[in-house]
Each structure stands twice: as structure tokens, then as C-alpha cells.
Design a protein around this motif. Structure first.
Motif, PDB file in Angstrom:
ATOM      1  N   GLU A  53      13.152 -77.416  -5.919  1.00  0.00           N
ATOM      2  CA  GLU A  53      11.578 -77.522  -5.163  1.00  0.00           C
ATOM      3  C   GLU A  53      11.781 -76.868  -3.952  1.00  0.00           C
ATOM      4  N   ASN A  54      11.905 -76.297  -3.247  1.00  0.00           N
ATOM      5  CA  ASN A  54      11.640 -75.472  -2.109  1.00  0.00           C
ATOM      6  C   ASN A  54      10.304 -74.532  -2.463  1.00  0.00           C
ATOM      7  N   PHE A  55      10.665 -74.472  -3.881  1.00  0.00           N
ATOM      8  CA  PHE A  55       8.794 -73.277  -3.679  1.00  0.00           C
ATOM      9  C   PHE A  55       7.548 -73.774  -4.073  1.00  0.00           C
ATOM     10  N   ASN A  56       7.917 -75.219  -4.112  1.00  0.00           N
ATOM     11  CA  ASN A  56       7.097 -76.109  -4.618  1.00  0.00           C
ATOM     12  C   ASN A  56       5.751 -76.026  -3.267  1.00  0.00           C
ATOM     13  N   ASN A  57       4.769 -76.004  -3.901  1.00  0.00           N
ATOM     14  CA  ASN A  57       3.964 -76.028  -2.431  1.00  0.00           C
ATOM     15  C   ASN A  57       3.734 -74.651  -1.605  1.00  0.00           C
ATOM     16  N   PHE A  58       4.571 -73.964  -1.687  1.00  0.00           N
ATOM     17  CA  PHE A  58       4.596 -72.491  -0.980  1.00  0.00           C
ATOM     18  C   PHE A  58       3.122 -71.528  -0.347  1.00  0.00           C
ATOM     19  N   GLN A  59       3.273 -71.968   0.702  1.00  0.00           N
ATOM     20  CA  GLN A  59       1.719 -71.154   1.242  1.00  0.00           C
ATOM     21  C   GLN A  59       1.849 -69.753   1.225  1.00  0.00           C
ATOM     22  N   ASP A  60       0.859 -68.526   1.712  1.00  0.00           N
ATOM     23  CA  ASP A  60       1.209 -67.752   1.824  1.00  0.00           C
ATOM     24  C   ASP A  60      -0.814 -67.050   2.238  1.00  0.00           C
ATOM     25  N   THR A  61      -0.707 -67.284   3.579  1.00  0.00           N
ATOM     26  CA  THR A  61      -1.739 -66.493   4.268  1.00  0.00           C
ATOM     27  C   THR A  61      -1.631 -65.088   4.884  1.00  0.00           C
ATOM     28  N   ILE A  62      -2.888 -64.939   3.869  1.00  0.00           N
ATOM     29  CA  ILE A  62      -3.376 -63.660   4.141  1.00  0.00           C
ATOM     30  C   ILE A  62      -4.074 -63.358   5.508  1.00  0.00           C
ATOM     31  N   LEU A  63      -3.205 -62.254   5.780  1.00  0.00           N
ATOM     32  CA  LEU A  63      -3.891 -61.312   7.145  1.00  0.00           C
ATOM     33  C   LEU A  63      -4.820 -59.712   6.773  1.00  0.00           C
ATOM     34  N   LEU A  64      -6.293 -60.334   6.631  1.00  0.00           N
ATOM     35  CA  LEU A  64      -7.118 -59.087   6.807  1.00  0.00           C
ATOM     36  C   LEU A  64      -6.978 -58.034   7.753  1.00  0.00           C
ATOM     37  N   VAL A  65      -5.730 -57.228   7.078  1.00  0.00           N
ATOM     38  CA  VAL A  65      -5.614 -55.635   8.421  1.00  0.00           C
ATOM     39  C   VAL A  65      -6.701 -54.970   7.774  1.00  0.00           C
ATOM     40  N   ASP A  66      -7.286 -54.482   7.049  1.00  0.00           N
ATOM     41  CA  ASP A  66      -8.035 -53.800   6.508  1.00  0.00           C
ATOM     42  C   ASP A  66      -8.724 -54.210   5.989  1.00  0.00           C
ATOM     43  N   LYS A  67     -10.373 -54.125   5.807  1.00  0.00           N
ATOM     44  CA  LYS A  67     -11.636 -54.792   4.600  1.00  0.00           C
ATOM     45  C   LYS A  67     -12.634 -53.301   3.815  1.00  0.00           C
ATOM     46  N   GLY A  68     -11.712 -52.412   4.298  1.00  0.00           N
ATOM     47  CA  GLY A  68     -12.870 -51.062   3.947  1.00  0.00           C
ATOM     48  C   GLY A  68     -11.919 -50.520   2.099  1.00  0.00           C
ATOM     49  N   GLU A  69     -12.834 -50.081   1.567  1.00  0.00           N
ATOM     50  CA  GLU A  69     -12.222 -49.150   0.961  1.00  0.00           C
ATOM     51  C   GLU A  69     -11.183 -48.638   0.594  1.00  0.00           C
ATOM     52  N   LYS A  70     -10.236 -49.227  -0.399  1.00  0.00           N
ATOM     53  CA  LYS A  70      -8.792 -48.405  -0.407  1.00  0.00           C
ATOM     54  C   LYS A  70      -9.001 -46.389  -0.610  1.00  0.00           C
ATOM     55  N   GLN A  71      -8.232 -45.622   0.444  1.00  0.00           N
ATOM     56  CA  GLN A  71      -8.942 -43.788  -0.667  1.00  0.00           C
ATOM     57  C   GLN A  71      -8.667 -43.863  -1.864  1.00  0.00           C
ATOM     58  N   VAL A  72      -7.064 -44.523  -2.164  1.00  0.00           N
ATOM     59  CA  VAL A  72      -6.671 -43.896  -3.270  1.00  0.00           C
ATOM     60  C   VAL A  72      -7.317 -45.568  -4.201  1.00  0.00           C
ATOM     61  N   SER A  73      -7.792 -45.586  -5.692  1.00  0.00           N
ATOM     62  CA  SER A  73      -7.792 -46.834  -6.544  1.00  0.00           C
ATOM     63  C   SER A  73      -6.135 -47.251  -7.119  1.00  0.00           C
TER      64      SER A  73
ATOM     65  N   VAL B 258      10.296 -67.590   6.548  1.00  0.00           N
ATOM     66  CA  VAL B 258       9.238 -66.564   6.588  1.00  0.00           C
ATOM     67  C   VAL B 258       9.593 -65.075   6.627  1.00  0.00           C
ATOM     68  N   CYS B 259       8.626 -65.242   4.897  1.00  0.00           N
ATOM     69  CA  CYS B 259       8.318 -63.560   5.246  1.00  0.00           C
ATOM     70  C   CYS B 259       7.325 -62.975   4.351  1.00  0.00           C
ATOM     71  N   PHE B 260       7.300 -61.164   4.111  1.00  0.00           N
ATOM     72  CA  PHE B 260       5.975 -60.865   3.788  1.00  0.00           C
ATOM     73  C   PHE B 260       5.929 -60.412   2.159  1.00  0.00           C
ATOM     74  N   THR B 261       4.843 -59.930   1.655  1.00  0.00           N
ATOM     75  CA  THR B 261       4.806 -58.734   0.872  1.00  0.00           C
ATOM     76  C   THR B 261       3.050 -58.458   0.869  1.00  0.00           C
ATOM     77  N   LEU B 262       2.992 -57.409  -0.022  1.00  0.00           N
ATOM     78  CA  LEU B 262       1.486 -56.658   0.448  1.00  0.00           C
ATOM     79  C   LEU B 262       1.079 -56.388  -1.126  1.00  0.00           C
ATOM     80  N   ASP B 263       0.289 -56.315  -1.497  1.00  0.00           N
ATOM     81  CA  ASP B 263      -0.863 -55.692  -2.597  1.00  0.00           C
ATOM     82  C   ASP B 263      -0.702 -53.930  -2.540  1.00  0.00           C
TER      83      ASP B 263
ATOM     84  N   HIS C 142       0.018 -60.017   2.908  1.00  0.00           N
ATOM     85  CA  HIS C 142       0.330 -61.993   2.492  1.00  0.00           C
ATOM     86  C   HIS C 142       2.324 -62.150   3.311  1.00  0.00           C
ATOM     87  N   VAL C 143       1.743 -63.145   4.144  1.00  0.00           N
ATOM     88  CA  VAL C 143       2.566 -64.032   4.850  1.00  0.00           C
ATOM     89  C   VAL C 143       3.268 -64.929   3.846  1.00  0.00           C
ATOM     90  N   LEU C 144       4.115 -65.598   3.236  1.00  0.00           N
ATOM     91  CA  LEU C 144       4.601 -66.388   2.325  1.00  0.00           C
ATOM     92  C   LEU C 144       5.580 -67.321   3.023  1.00  0.00           C
TER      93      LEU C 144
END
Length: 361
Positions: free
Chosen positions: A202-222, A309-314, A320-322
Motif C-alpha cells: 500500500e506504500n505505492f498506492n497513488n504514488f506521486q510524480d511531480t515533473i520538473l521541466l528543466v529544459d523544454k528544447g529538443e534533445k541534441q541526441v534522439s 522522496v527520490c528522483f528519476t530521469l528519462d 521526475h520527483v517520486l
């Protein structure tokens, strides 16, 4: 379990001249990362993701029977306006899936799509977009084959979505989704995503993800180029082994609810993903200085407060703050006080675990 050949229909029992369907499909955030792929969008290692709830694509598919059935025929609208630069990707998708959906050349399609999150926000929309389109195509096939089972419907939708964008197969159904063969996860497959079948605390029920938009430009490598660079990567095989090991760890973590161990796996996976980019040839860095500032601030806040609280990245600069729902107030105040200044134009998006795609009336 279904094989690829199971998704090739022989005949359709019904006919339909025209109509429309509309589906929404969410984005997702991988906890164990998929990085590197084989032919036909087969992952080099398994992955598991949280399905999001608010960041999604809504796609309406209108279709009408046509006389000339030699070619694909479609119009593409994004937020109500023609979007010609998206069309080559859709064309390629149709070519890939035609063997599994022979109905595609029988109709002219109007694909009208929109995102609930800002365009060019740096949030990957290919997963939600391809999943939403696959759901619509499966609704059409089900209209032609009404006897289709629900299990077949969703697994084939995930299979088709994968051929458009690998991670899209994790946006079809379920809150926690596994994609890729893993010996001790029943039903797992390289061909489609499956709902995580084991116990989840149940600790993972409705887990939250706040996405911090650091850079909205197109990635230099797809991401496509990044995946390809794993083919001759000096650390590739060790990385693929690590992914299997971390997925094993998460099976136990999901059952026990151990948030401390969850944080270790998730943050390690995020940093390993970017380490693979920095040690490929050619090498590249997708994190930005503000990405590192946020990571260090999260580490300090967690150490000072003992709040889990922790982070992950795409494959990009956004963070992504989880965190569990029961610490939302404290974490959101921390984000407003200390992290918003590192976001482009102060932008962030609050999201949470969702359930997958949804058919809209």
C-alpha cells in the motif's frame, strides 16, 4: 502468452463502412530503464514503469471505407490543425503494423490528437501518442471481430504500440507495467507490456510524480540514436544484467513496501541510464546544470528530513520527483521553495500513478 503470429488475423467476421473512436493513453515513467534494442523494437533488457494519470494523449480516429485499397490514406491533425511533420512517423508505423492489421488500407483515416501536457514541454509524447492510436485501431478491429477477447485486445494493442514507440507498450493497461522477458514475472514478454502480476504494498498506492521541466528544447541526441549506440557499448552486457537484477529487487520491494530500498534502485537506474550515454561512442550528456542542482537538493532534503522522496530521469534533462501520497504536502512545499527556480519558466507538472488507457464517449 501470445506470439507475434497470433496477432495476424485471417478473416474478419463483420464489415463496417465508417465511424469513429476516441481513446486517451497516458505517458509513463520507467523505474528500471529500457535502453538498447534489437530488431523490430525488441528490448535488450526488461523494464518496469509507473503509468501516469494526468499527462496523456487524447486521440480521435475517424475512418471511412475507400475504393482504392492499394495505399495508406490518412490526415493528421494536432490540436485541430494539420501537422504535416508528424505524418512520416505515422506512415512508418502503418507500414510496420500492416501485417497485423490488414484492414489499414481499406479505410481513409482522420487522426485528430492532442496532449494534456504542453507541447514541447520535454515530456515524451511518443509513448502516449502511439498507445492512444493503437487503442483506436484495436477498437476498429474489434468492431470487425466482435468475438475478440479482452485479453487479446489489450495485449495486441500493447504489441502494436511497441512497434510505434517501444515504451508505448507500457501505456496501454495497468498502473505498474513490465515489458521484457523476466524469468520470475509470470506472463512477461518482449512483445508487449503486462500488468505487474505480483503483490504491491500500500506504500505505492497513488504514488506521486511531480515533473520538473528543466529544459523544454529538443534533445541534441534522439532516443532512437541513443538506443542504437548500445550495440557496441563497452558496458552494454553488464548493464543488461543489472536491469534484470534491479527488476528482481523491485519484486521484493513492491511486496515489502521498503521505500529506502526503492529509492536506491530507482535513483541508481536513472544515473546508470545517463552513464550509458556518457560512455557511449560518440558520447553525449542530456542532463543540464539545473538537473544536477535539483538532484543535489533532493538528496539534501531527504537527508535532513528523512522524507522518502527520490528522483528519476528519462533520456533528457527533466526530473521526475517520486514520493508517497502521504508526504505530498511537505514535498510540494519543498518543490515550490527550492526547486521551481531550476525549472524553465518555473514550470512543473503534478501527476500520480494512473490506470492506463481509457475509451472516451
Amino acid at each position: 502468452m501470445f506470439s507475434a503470429n497470433d496477432f495476424i488475423p485471417t478473416t474478419y467476421s463483420h464489415t463496417i463502412e465508417g465511424g469513429s473512436f476516441q481513446w486517451s493513453a497516458p505517458s509513463n515513467i520507467a523505474l528500471v530503464k529500457y535502453w538498447g534494442k534489437k530488431d523490430n523494437q525488441i528490448p535488450a533488457n526488461p523494464s518496469v514503469s509507473f503509468t501516469l494519470n494526468n499527462c496523456k494523449t487524447i486521440t480521435k480516429l475517424a475512418f471511412a471505407k475507400k475504393e482504392n485499397q492499394d495505399t495508406f490514406s490518412f490526415d493528421l491533425l494536432f490540436e485541430g490543425k494539420p501537422k504535416e511533420d508528424f505524418k512520416p512517423k505515422i506512415q512508418k508505423f502503418l507500414e510496420r503494423i500492416e501485417i497485423y492489421l490488414p484492414l489499414l488500407k481499406s479505410y481513409h483515416f482522420t487522426i485528430d490528437t492532442q496532449n494534456t501536457f504542453p507541447h514541447s514541454s520535454g515530456i515524451a509524447s511518443s509513448a502516449s501518442g502511439m498507445a492512444a492510436l493503437a487503442m483506436n485501431f484495436m477498437s476498429l478491429e474489434k468492431a470487425l471481430n466482435p468475438e475478440m477477447t479482452e485479453e487479446y485486445f489489450y495485449q495486441k494493442a500493447s504489441f502494436l504500440a511497441r512497434l510505434g514507440s517501444g515504451s508505448a507498450c507500457r501505456s496501454v493497461k495497468g498502473s505498474v507495467v513490465v515489458w521484457g522477458n523476466q524469468d520470475n514475472i509470470k506472463g512477461s514478454s518482449d512483445l508487449y507490456g503486462v500488468e505487474f502480476p505480483n503483490a504491491i504494498h500500500e506504500n505505492f498506492n497513488n504514488f506521486q510524480d511531480t515533473i520538473l521541466l528543466v529544459d523544454k528544447g529538443e534533445k541534441q541526441v534522439s532516443s532512437t540514436v541513443g538506443h542504437d549506440l548500445m550495440h557496441n557499448h563497452p558496458y552494454a552486457e553488464k548493464r543488461f544484467t543489472q536491469a534484470h537484477e534491479n527488476l528482481d529487487k523491485l519484486i521484493a520491494i513492491f511486496k515489502s513496501g521498503d521505500l529506502e530500498e526503492f529509492i536506491k534502485v530507482v535513483e541508481s537506474e536513472a544515473l546508470t541510464l545517463h552513464a550509458m550515454m556518457m560512455t557511449s561512442m560518440p558520447y553525449y550528456i542530456l542532463m543540464k546544470p539545473n538537473t544536477l542542482q535539483i538532484i543535489n537538493a533532493i538528496w539534501k532534503f531527504r537527508n535532513d528530513t528523512q522524507i522518502p522522496v527520490c528522483f528519476t530521469l528519462d533520456a533528457g534533462a527533466n526530473v521526475h520527483v517520486l514520493y508517497p501520497e502521504n508526504v505530498s504536502a511537505a514535498v510540494l512545499q519543498f518543490i515550490k521553495d527550492e526547486l521551481v527556480g531550476f525549472c524553465q519558466n518555473g514550470q512543473y507538472i503534478c501527476d500520480e500513478i494512473g490506470r492506463g488507457s481509457n475509451k472516451l464517449d
